[in-house]
Design an enzyme around this catalytic site. Structure first.
Site, PDB file in Angstrom:
ATOM      1  N   GLU A 115      -2.770   9.006 -39.353  1.00  0.00           N
ATOM      2  CA  GLU A 115      -2.345   9.245 -40.781  1.00  0.00           C
ATOM      3  C   GLU A 115      -1.172   9.947 -41.218  1.00  0.00           C
ATOM      4  O   GLU A 115      -0.723  10.671 -40.139  1.00  0.00           O
ATOM      5  CB  GLU A 115      -3.693   9.753 -41.561  1.00  0.00           C
ATOM      6  CG  GLU A 115      -4.993   8.925 -41.322  1.00  0.00           C
ATOM      7  CD  GLU A 115      -6.181   9.661 -41.851  1.00  0.00           C
ATOM      8  OE1 GLU A 115      -7.275   8.967 -41.991  1.00  0.00           O
ATOM      9  OE2 GLU A 115      -6.172  10.879 -42.298  1.00  0.00           O
ATOM     10  N   GLU A 134      -5.739  -0.367 -34.094  1.00  0.00           N
ATOM     11  CA  GLU A 134      -5.589  -1.678 -33.689  1.00  0.00           C
ATOM     12  C   GLU A 134      -3.898  -1.804 -33.673  1.00  0.00           C
ATOM     13  O   GLU A 134      -3.427  -2.369 -32.616  1.00  0.00           O
ATOM     14  CB  GLU A 134      -6.333  -2.702 -34.411  1.00  0.00           C
ATOM     15  CG  GLU A 134      -7.852  -2.579 -34.487  1.00  0.00           C
ATOM     16  CD  GLU A 134      -8.360  -1.675 -35.717  1.00  0.00           C
ATOM     17  OE1 GLU A 134      -9.453  -1.831 -36.025  1.00  0.00           O
ATOM     18  OE2 GLU A 134      -7.442  -1.037 -36.311  1.00  0.00           O
ATOM     19  N   CYS A 145      -9.558  -3.748 -40.467  1.00  0.00           N
ATOM     20  CA  CYS A 145      -9.265  -4.278 -41.673  1.00  0.00           C
ATOM     21  C   CYS A 145      -8.517  -5.510 -41.818  1.00  0.00           C
ATOM     22  O   CYS A 145      -8.325  -5.942 -40.840  1.00  0.00           O
ATOM     23  CB  CYS A 145      -8.364  -2.973 -42.290  1.00  0.00           C
ATOM     24  SG  CYS A 145      -6.846  -2.768 -41.760  1.00  0.00           S
ATOM     25  N   CYS A 188      -5.029  -5.408 -39.943  1.00  0.00           N
ATOM     26  CA  CYS A 188      -5.166  -5.494 -38.583  1.00  0.00           C
ATOM     27  C   CYS A 188      -5.421  -6.770 -38.036  1.00  0.00           C
ATOM     28  O   CYS A 188      -4.956  -7.103 -37.033  1.00  0.00           O
ATOM     29  CB  CYS A 188      -6.260  -4.363 -38.152  1.00  0.00           C
ATOM     30  SG  CYS A 188      -5.714  -2.707 -38.089  1.00  0.00           S
ATOM     31  N   CYS A 246      -3.204   1.939 -38.259  1.00  0.00           N
ATOM     32  CA  CYS A 246      -4.438   1.793 -37.796  1.00  0.00           C
ATOM     33  C   CYS A 246      -4.583   2.011 -36.441  1.00  0.00           C
ATOM     34  O   CYS A 246      -3.421   1.641 -35.552  1.00  0.00           O
ATOM     35  CB  CYS A 246      -5.090   0.571 -38.215  1.00  0.00           C
ATOM     36  SG  CYS A 246      -5.393   0.541 -40.225  1.00  0.00           S
TER      37      CYS A 246
END
Length: 153
Positions: free
Chosen positions: A49, A60, A91, A94, A58
């Site tokens: 983050e 992935e 998500c 991803c 993310c």
């Protein structure tokens, strides 16, 4: 696409290890992912983050970027885990990033937080949900679709 039980166990273990390395001070939502390359390598990724939020990546995407930076671009399986007791899905962004590099029939193992594999192969905790990329991203757009464009100028 089938993978061995040993490779599946390695993937799940690696995803759990990657989750432990998560940098998620804002959401406190840790995610770990691991990819199995066509030549048997395991590549880990975790969410990272950023205070600007838009600069976050993310798990992935992190795994794909790590693999691509090493010239690895063919994969046979993915495992994803979080701290949530139920198996959660990648998500939408991803899913599209995975579509760039992964076959549509590639197995994706969605692993609940409480799932464990003992050294003797015994499993406990929640149930893994196995899906394919095609199931996660139906009617997808991929690299081969660009070749369909008759306009080349």
């Amino acid at each position: 696409m089938a993978i061995t039980d040993d490779d599946k166990a390695r993937l799940i273990t690696a995803a759990s290890e990657a989750r432990g390395a998560s940098y998620s001070p804002y959401s406190r939502f840790r995610v770990g992912a691991s990819l199995l390359s066509a030549d048997g390598q395991i590549i880990k990724g975790t969410n990272v983050e950023n205070a600007s939020i838009g600069g976050s990546i993310c798990a992935e995407q992190s795994a794909i970027a790590s693999a691509a930076s090493e010239g690895i671009r063919k994969f046979t399986a993915l495992a994803v885990t979080t701290d949530v007791p139920e198996a959660l899905s990648p998500c939408g962004t991803c899913r599209q990033v995975l579509r760039e590099f992964c076959p549509l029939e590639m197995p994706i193992f969605l692993v609940p937080a409480n799932f464990t594999i003992d050294s003797d192969g015994t499993t406990s905790g929640g149930s893994i949900k196995e899906v394919t990329l095609r199931e996660l991203l139906p009617l997808s757009f991929g690299p081969e679709d660009l070749e369909k464009n008759p306009r080349k100028d």
